[in-house]
Design an enzyme around this catalytic site. Structure first.
Site, short mmCIF file in Angstrom:
data_model
loop_
_atom_site.label_atom_id
_atom_site.label_comp_id
_atom_site.label_asym_id
_atom_site.label_seq_id
_atom_site.Cartn_x
_atom_site.Cartn_y
_atom_site.Cartn_z
N ASN A 1 -12.20 -30.70 29.72
CA ASN A 1 -12.37 -32.15 29.65
C ASN A 1 -11.43 -32.93 30.57
O ASN A 1 -11.36 -34.15 30.49
CB ASN A 1 -12.21 -32.63 28.21
CG ASN A 1 -13.07 -31.85 27.26
OD1 ASN A 1 -12.56 -31.08 26.45
ND2 ASN A 1 -14.39 -32.00 27.38
N VAL B 1 -10.04 -37.91 33.03
CA VAL B 1 -10.11 -37.44 31.64
C VAL B 1 -11.45 -37.81 31.04
O VAL B 1 -11.89 -38.96 31.15
CB VAL B 1 -8.97 -38.07 30.80
CG1 VAL B 1 -9.05 -37.62 29.36
CG2 VAL B 1 -7.61 -37.75 31.40
N CYS B 2 -12.09 -36.84 30.42
CA CYS B 2 -13.36 -37.07 29.74
C CYS B 2 -13.08 -37.23 28.25
O CYS B 2 -12.96 -36.26 27.51
CB CYS B 2 -14.32 -35.91 29.98
SG CYS B 2 -15.94 -36.19 29.25
N LEU B 3 -12.92 -38.48 27.84
CA LEU B 3 -12.70 -38.82 26.44
C LEU B 3 -13.62 -40.00 26.15
O LEU B 3 -13.51 -41.04 26.80
CB LEU B 3 -11.23 -39.19 26.21
CG LEU B 3 -10.80 -39.49 24.78
CD1 LEU B 3 -10.97 -38.25 23.89
CD2 LEU B 3 -9.34 -39.95 24.75
N ASP C 1 -19.09 -31.50 26.87
CA ASP C 1 -19.03 -32.69 27.71
C ASP C 1 -17.93 -32.50 28.76
O ASP C 1 -16.91 -33.17 28.72
CB ASP C 1 -18.75 -33.91 26.83
CG ASP C 1 -18.88 -35.22 27.57
OD1 ASP C 1 -19.50 -35.25 28.66
OD2 ASP C 1 -18.36 -36.24 27.07
#
Length: 183
Positions: free
Chosen positions: A103, A110-112, A143
Site C-alpha cells: 500500500n 500512500v494508498c489509504l 488495493d
C-alpha cells in the site's frame, strides 16, 4: 504530548503587546482546525511527531515504529503537508522511507482510503495516524500501489515476510535497493 500555543492565544498576546486588530493576520479556517487537531493528538506509543517550525504546524513529520507484524522494529517516516483546503481536503501524506509494502509506492505515495475517496471533514490528523499505523499491522493486497509486493503477499506470505525483513535490513528485492530502516 506536544504542547503548542493556540493561534487564538498568540493573537491575543500580539494584540495586548500593542498590535491592533487591523495589523494582525487572521488565522484561516485550515490553520485553526490543524491547530485543534494537533492539540488533541493522542499518539500511540509506536508513533512520534515533529515540527520543523512549531509556529507553523501545517507541515510536520510522523515516525511510526511498529512493535508487531511484518514491519516490527522498523522505523518509517511520513511527511504531512496540510493545505488551505483542510479539513475539506485531506492533507498530502508521503512516506519518506522506501519500504516494501503493498500500500506504499516506492516513490512514497500512500494508498489509504481516508486520504482519498473516503475523506470527510470530520476526520482528523489522529484518524490518519491510526490509519497509517494499521497499514503496517495489516497490509492490504486488495488495493495496492506496489502490485509486486501485493502479489507476493497474496501468493506466498513467507516469501513476503522474508522480502520485508531483507528490505528493512537494507538490501535488494529484485533490482531495487532498500536503505536500512530498522530502529
Amino acid at each position: 504530548m506536544i504542547k503548542l500555543f493556540s493561534l487564538k492565544q498568540q493573537k491575543k498576546e500580539e494584540e495586548s503587546a500593542g498590535g491592533t486588530k487591523g495589523s494582525s493576520k487572521k488565522a484561516s479556517a485550515a490553520q485553526l482546525r490543524i491547530q485543534k487537531d494537533i492539540n488533541e493528538l493522542n499518539l500511540p506509543k509506536t508513533c512520534d511527531i515533529s515540527f520543523s517550525d512549531p509556529r507553523r504546524p501545517p507541515n510536520f513529520k510522523l515516525v511510526i515504529c511498529p512493535m508487531e507484524g511484518f514491519y516490527k522494529s522498523g522505523k518509517f517516516v511520513f511527511s504531512f503537508k496540510v493545505g488551505q483546503g483542510y479539513p475539506h481536503a485531506p492533507p498530502k501524506v508521503k512516506c519518506e522511507t522506501m519500504v516494501y509494502h503493498p500500500n506504499i509506492a516506492l516513490e512514497g505515495n500512500v494508498c489509504l482510503n481516508i486520504l482519498r475517496e473516503d475523506w470527510k471533514p470530520v476526520l482528523t490528523i489522529n484518524s490518519i495516524i491510526y490509519g497509517l499505523q494499521y497499514l503496517f499491522l495489516e497490509p492490504n493486497p486488495e488495493d495496492p500501489l506496489n502490485k509486486e509486493a501485493a502479489e507476493v503477499l497474496q501468493n506466498n506470505r513467507r516469501l513476503f515476510e522474508q522480502n520485508v525483513q531483507r528490505s528493512m535490513r537494507g538490501g535488494y528485492i529484485g533490482s531495487i535497493y532498500f536503505e536500512r530502516c530498522l530502529k
